[in-house]
Scaffold this active site. Structure first.
Site, PDB file in Angstrom:
ATOM      1  N   LYS A  22       0.827  -1.215   0.000  1.00  0.00           N
ATOM      2  CA  LYS A  22       0.000   0.000   0.000  1.00  0.00           C
ATOM      3  C   LYS A  22       0.857   1.259   0.000  1.00  0.00           C
ATOM      4  O   LYS A  22       0.640   2.169  -0.793  1.00  0.00           O
ATOM      5  CB  LYS A  22      -0.917  -0.001   1.230  1.00  0.00           C
ATOM      6  CG  LYS A  22      -1.607   1.325   1.460  1.00  0.00           C
ATOM      7  CD  LYS A  22      -2.386   1.361   2.747  1.00  0.00           C
ATOM      8  CE  LYS A  22      -1.590   1.706   3.970  1.00  0.00           C
ATOM      9  NZ  LYS A  22      -1.456   3.124   4.305  1.00  0.00           N
ATOM     10  N   ASN A  23       1.833   1.312   0.892  1.00  0.00           N
ATOM     11  CA  ASN A  23       2.588   2.563   1.036  1.00  0.00           C
ATOM     12  C   ASN A  23       3.484   2.848  -0.164  1.00  0.00           C
ATOM     13  O   ASN A  23       3.757   4.002  -0.472  1.00  0.00           O
ATOM     14  CB  ASN A  23       3.383   2.570   2.343  1.00  0.00           C
ATOM     15  CG  ASN A  23       2.465   2.722   3.548  1.00  0.00           C
ATOM     16  OD1 ASN A  23       1.292   3.083   3.394  1.00  0.00           O
ATOM     17  ND2 ASN A  23       2.980   2.434   4.724  1.00  0.00           N
ATOM     18  N   CYS A 117      -3.948   7.911   9.950  1.00  0.00           N
ATOM     19  CA  CYS A 117      -4.277   7.325  11.247  1.00  0.00           C
ATOM     20  C   CYS A 117      -3.891   8.257  12.386  1.00  0.00           C
ATOM     21  O   CYS A 117      -2.872   8.939  12.332  1.00  0.00           O
ATOM     22  CB  CYS A 117      -3.532   6.001  11.411  1.00  0.00           C
ATOM     23  SG  CYS A 117      -4.302   4.685  10.494  1.00  0.00           S
ATOM     24  N   ARG A 122       1.764  14.327  13.539  1.00  0.00           N
ATOM     25  CA  ARG A 122       2.452  13.949  12.301  1.00  0.00           C
ATOM     26  C   ARG A 122       2.845  15.215  11.539  1.00  0.00           C
ATOM     27  O   ARG A 122       2.190  15.608  10.576  1.00  0.00           O
ATOM     28  CB  ARG A 122       1.560  13.006  11.478  1.00  0.00           C
ATOM     29  CG  ARG A 122       1.261  11.731  12.251  1.00  0.00           C
ATOM     30  CD  ARG A 122       0.445  10.740  11.487  1.00  0.00           C
ATOM     31  NE  ARG A 122       1.223   9.933  10.576  1.00  0.00           N
ATOM     32  CZ  ARG A 122       0.742   8.885   9.910  1.00  0.00           C
ATOM     33  NH1 ARG A 122      -0.499   8.541  10.054  1.00  0.00           N
ATOM     34  NH2 ARG A 122       1.504   8.206   9.083  1.00  0.00           N
ATOM     35  N   ASP A 305       4.689  -0.007  12.041  1.00  0.00           N
ATOM     36  CA  ASP A 305       3.410  -0.524  11.544  1.00  0.00           C
ATOM     37  C   ASP A 305       3.169  -1.987  11.945  1.00  0.00           C
ATOM     38  O   ASP A 305       2.119  -2.549  11.643  1.00  0.00           O
ATOM     39  CB  ASP A 305       3.330  -0.391  10.012  1.00  0.00           C
ATOM     40  CG  ASP A 305       3.052   1.043   9.580  1.00  0.00           C
ATOM     41  OD1 ASP A 305       2.881   1.906  10.460  1.00  0.00           O
ATOM     42  OD2 ASP A 305       3.014   1.305   8.363  1.00  0.00           O
ATOM     43  N   ARG A 397      -8.710   0.264   4.921  1.00  0.00           N
ATOM     44  CA  ARG A 397      -7.845   1.267   4.274  1.00  0.00           C
ATOM     45  C   ARG A 397      -6.572   0.624   3.751  1.00  0.00           C
ATOM     46  O   ARG A 397      -5.968   1.116   2.799  1.00  0.00           O
ATOM     47  CB  ARG A 397      -7.450   2.346   5.291  1.00  0.00           C
ATOM     48  CG  ARG A 397      -8.574   3.293   5.638  1.00  0.00           C
ATOM     49  CD  ARG A 397      -8.070   4.393   6.527  1.00  0.00           C
ATOM     50  NE  ARG A 397      -6.747   4.792   6.073  1.00  0.00           N
ATOM     51  CZ  ARG A 397      -5.880   5.486   6.779  1.00  0.00           C
ATOM     52  NH1 ARG A 397      -6.184   5.864   7.983  1.00  0.00           N
ATOM     53  NH2 ARG A 397      -4.712   5.812   6.288  1.00  0.00           N
TER      54      ARG A 397
HETATM   55  C1  UD1 Z   1       4.824   6.362   6.561  1.00  0.00           C
HETATM   56  C2  UD1 Z   1       3.766   5.298   6.425  1.00  0.00           C
HETATM   57  C3  UD1 Z   1       3.303   4.810   7.780  1.00  0.00           C
HETATM   58  C4  UD1 Z   1       4.478   4.377   8.630  1.00  0.00           C
HETATM   59  C5  UD1 Z   1       5.546   5.466   8.671  1.00  0.00           C
HETATM   60  C6  UD1 Z   1       6.820   5.004   9.366  1.00  0.00           C
HETATM   61  C7  UD1 Z   1       2.668   5.953   4.349  1.00  0.00           C
HETATM   62  C8  UD1 Z   1       1.455   6.501   3.704  1.00  0.00           C
HETATM   63  N1  UD1 Z   1       2.647   5.875   5.696  1.00  0.00           N
HETATM   64  O1  UD1 Z   1       4.207   7.462   7.229  1.00  0.00           O
HETATM   65  O2  UD1 Z   1       2.418   3.720   7.565  1.00  0.00           O
HETATM   66  O3  UD1 Z   1       4.024   4.145   9.950  1.00  0.00           O
HETATM   67  O4  UD1 Z   1       5.916   5.848   7.333  1.00  0.00           O
HETATM   68  O5  UD1 Z   1       7.356   3.886   8.742  1.00  0.00           O
HETATM   69  O6  UD1 Z   1       3.605   5.549   3.704  1.00  0.00           O
HETATM   70  N2  UD1 Z   1       8.329  13.485  10.964  1.00  0.00           N
HETATM   71  C9  UD1 Z   1       8.678  14.782  11.266  1.00  0.00           C
HETATM   72  N3  UD1 Z   1       8.560  15.739  10.289  1.00  0.00           N
HETATM   73  C10 UD1 Z   1       8.118  15.447   9.037  1.00  0.00           C
HETATM   74  C11 UD1 Z   1       7.776  14.115   8.727  1.00  0.00           C
HETATM   75  C12 UD1 Z   1       7.882  13.159   9.729  1.00  0.00           C
HETATM   76  O7  UD1 Z   1       9.077  15.081  12.392  1.00  0.00           O
HETATM   77  O8  UD1 Z   1       8.063  16.357   8.197  1.00  0.00           O
HETATM   78  C13 UD1 Z   1       8.451  12.420  11.998  1.00  0.00           C
HETATM   79  C14 UD1 Z   1       7.125  11.761  12.352  1.00  0.00           C
HETATM   80  O9  UD1 Z   1       6.429  12.473  13.333  1.00  0.00           O
HETATM   81  C15 UD1 Z   1       7.573  10.396  12.828  1.00  0.00           C
HETATM   82  C16 UD1 Z   1       8.814  10.114  11.966  1.00  0.00           C
HETATM   83  O10 UD1 Z   1       9.228  11.374  11.441  1.00  0.00           O
HETATM   84  O11 UD1 Z   1       7.967  10.461  14.174  1.00  0.00           O
HETATM   85  C17 UD1 Z   1       8.571   9.166  10.831  1.00  0.00           C
HETATM   86  O12 UD1 Z   1       7.498   9.626  10.029  1.00  0.00           O
HETATM   87  P1  UD1 Z   1       7.382   9.298   8.476  1.00  0.00           P
HETATM   88  O13 UD1 Z   1       8.386   8.240   8.134  1.00  0.00           O
HETATM   89  O14 UD1 Z   1       7.418  10.559   7.715  1.00  0.00           O
HETATM   90  O15 UD1 Z   1       5.943   8.694   8.389  1.00  0.00           O
HETATM   91  P2  UD1 Z   1       4.896   8.871   7.225  1.00  0.00           P
HETATM   92  O16 UD1 Z   1       5.604   9.070   5.922  1.00  0.00           O
HETATM   93  O17 UD1 Z   1       3.863   9.856   7.656  1.00  0.00           O
END
Ligand code: UD1
Length: 430
Positions: A22-23, A117, A122, A305, A397
């Protein structure tokens, strides 16, 4: 509201086919808008999040032909709107991938702030930092993220945290920037590599994906391709823990065993037997399971996850286990639901201290989010008696035909749409 009615207690046995990730699919769908030529994407999972993203893409003028359930042809030659604000798009996290994709191609995009979620705060600061480093103006205004520039110019970007989303977004924008971009402290998840491979198959020049330094040499334009999405590491891991918790014997097929190593390692530690072949992993859970410690980390660490799924299994394993969540701060919301089933878990900050119990008993519970929802289904499958899981929309989802795949492994699980049906199903399977 749809619900699952589960009669627990059967070991899961058999083989299950894992779908596309999915991701990875979400990012690849967005990246497919970066060329005017027609792109074919195969092994696309048919889940709510990918369908919502495609609907939002269609609304801005992207033409999508569904060839079969898992194959689409995408043509983004006639995009007529760079503002993405679909009613549903706010609910999915990956809407932000349209920012990087459209910014790269059109140097402008506006996307409603993403949802996803509720697993903790985030932020998107790293995405914005990356776009700004490439020369774009990036602001949040009236609930939208707006990015715009005359031209994108490559830069050296050091990520403050390891983030999958920001790494992929910057790769997409940089693929069509002038000159070279270097991303340091990049995320190494398999789907980061998959998106880079997809873009390279469209003519991009991206090197180092899968390591923490990614180099992107911008190209003028991208072209058509045919691409198959990698298998879903998290769907596979979910079935692997379902096998462990139900004392079953399950082979997950169509997987890349290397992507599952951190999951397999934990299963071995707690007493399962793992047999790997080229594209399958078999989990046999025949001995009493024992405790372990686990901390979620960026890849190749144990995935956040998979945290609820391992916790649900450890809560049925002998001794005291400790689960530390280091990525998202609000990812233990399922613990109260699991307590209703007899689990003994204490949460302190980002740590869950789990005292293993001998069994779960069925209860009426709520799926608080996608992965926790799947984990609670595992608990229901392992429990004595009947479990009803509410809010399974979350689970849909990210899992295609979750109940049907589980039934294929011998589970007694049915979907109900109202309380009447729940009662009927309880009588039927109870
Ligand atoms: C993606 C996945 C999600 C998974 C996560 C971590 C998708 C759609 N979702 O989420 O299922 O749980 O990776 O493997 O692919 N952060 C910041 N600033 C930012 C972005 C992130 O501080 O601009 C922090 C977040 O709060 C978190 C960490 O970085 O603590 C990792 O987040 P991130 O890898 O970006 O997660 P997603 O891409 O949202």
């Amino acid at each position: 509201m749809e619900q699952y009615v589960i009669k627990g207690g059967n070991p899961l046995v058999g083989e299950v086919e894992i779908g596309g990730a999915k991701n990875a699919a979400l990012a690849i769908l967005a990246a497919a808008t970066m060329t005017d030529e027609t792109v074919t994407i195969e092994n696309l999972p048919d889940v709510r999040d990918t369908n919502v993203l495609m609907q939002a893409m269609e609304e801005i003028g992207v033409h999508i032909d569904r060839i079969d359930r898992h194959t689409v042809k995408i043509n983004a030659g006639n995009i007529n709107d760079l503002v993405v604000d679909n009613e549903y798009i706010k609910k999915i996290r990956a809407s932000y991938y349209l920012l990087g994709a459209l910014l790269g191609k059109y140097k402008k995009a506006e996307v409603a702030l993403p949802g996803g979620c509720n697993i903790g705060s985030r932020p998107i600061d790293q995405h914005l930092k990356g776009f700004r480093a490439l020369g774009a103006k990036a602001d949040i205004s009236h609930g939208h993220i707006c990015v715009e520039t005359e031209k994108l110019v490559g830069n050296h970007i050091y990520m403050d945290v390891v983030t999958v989303g920001a790494t992929i977004n910057i790769i997409m924008a940089a693929a069509l920037a002038e000159g070279q971009t270097i991303i340091e402290n990049a995320a190494k998840e398999p789907h980061v590599v998959d998106v880079a491979n997809f873009l390279n198959s469209m003519g991009a020049n991206i090197k180092g994906a899968g390591t923490d330094v990614i180099r992107i040499r911008g190209v003028e334009k991208l072209h058509k391709t045919e691409y198959s999405v990698i298998p879903d590491q998290i769907e596979a891991g979910t079935f692997m823990f379902a096998a462990a918790a139900t004392k079953g014997d399950v082979t997950v097929k169509n997987v890349i065993p290397k992507h599952l190593e951190s999951i397999s390692a934990k299963l071995i530690e707690i007493g399962c037997e793992i047999k790997e072949s080229d594209d399958a992993v078999r989990v046999v859970s025949s001995k009493p399971l024992t405790h372990t410690h686990v901390k979620t980390l960026a890849y190749p660490g144990f995935p956040t996850d998979m945290q609820p799924q391992i916790a649900v299994t450890l809560a049925l394993s002998e001794g005291t286990s400790i689960v530390t969540e280091s990525i998202f701060e609000n990812r233990f919301r399922y613990v109260d639901e699991l307590t209703k089933m007899g689990a003994n878990i204490k949460v302190e900050g980002n740590t869950a201290i789990i005292e293993g119990v001998k069994k779960y008993t069925g209860a009426h519970i709520d799926a608080p989010d996608l992965r926790a929802g799947a984990a609670l289904v595992i608990a229901g499958l392992a429990a004595e008696g009947i479990t009803v899981v509410d809010d399974i929309l979350y689970i849909e989802r990210g899992y295609e035909d979750f109940d049907a795949k589980l039934r294929g492994l011998g589970a007694q699980i049915e979907k109900a749409t109202d309380e009447n049906e729940v009662q009927k199903l309880k009588l039927k399977i109870g």
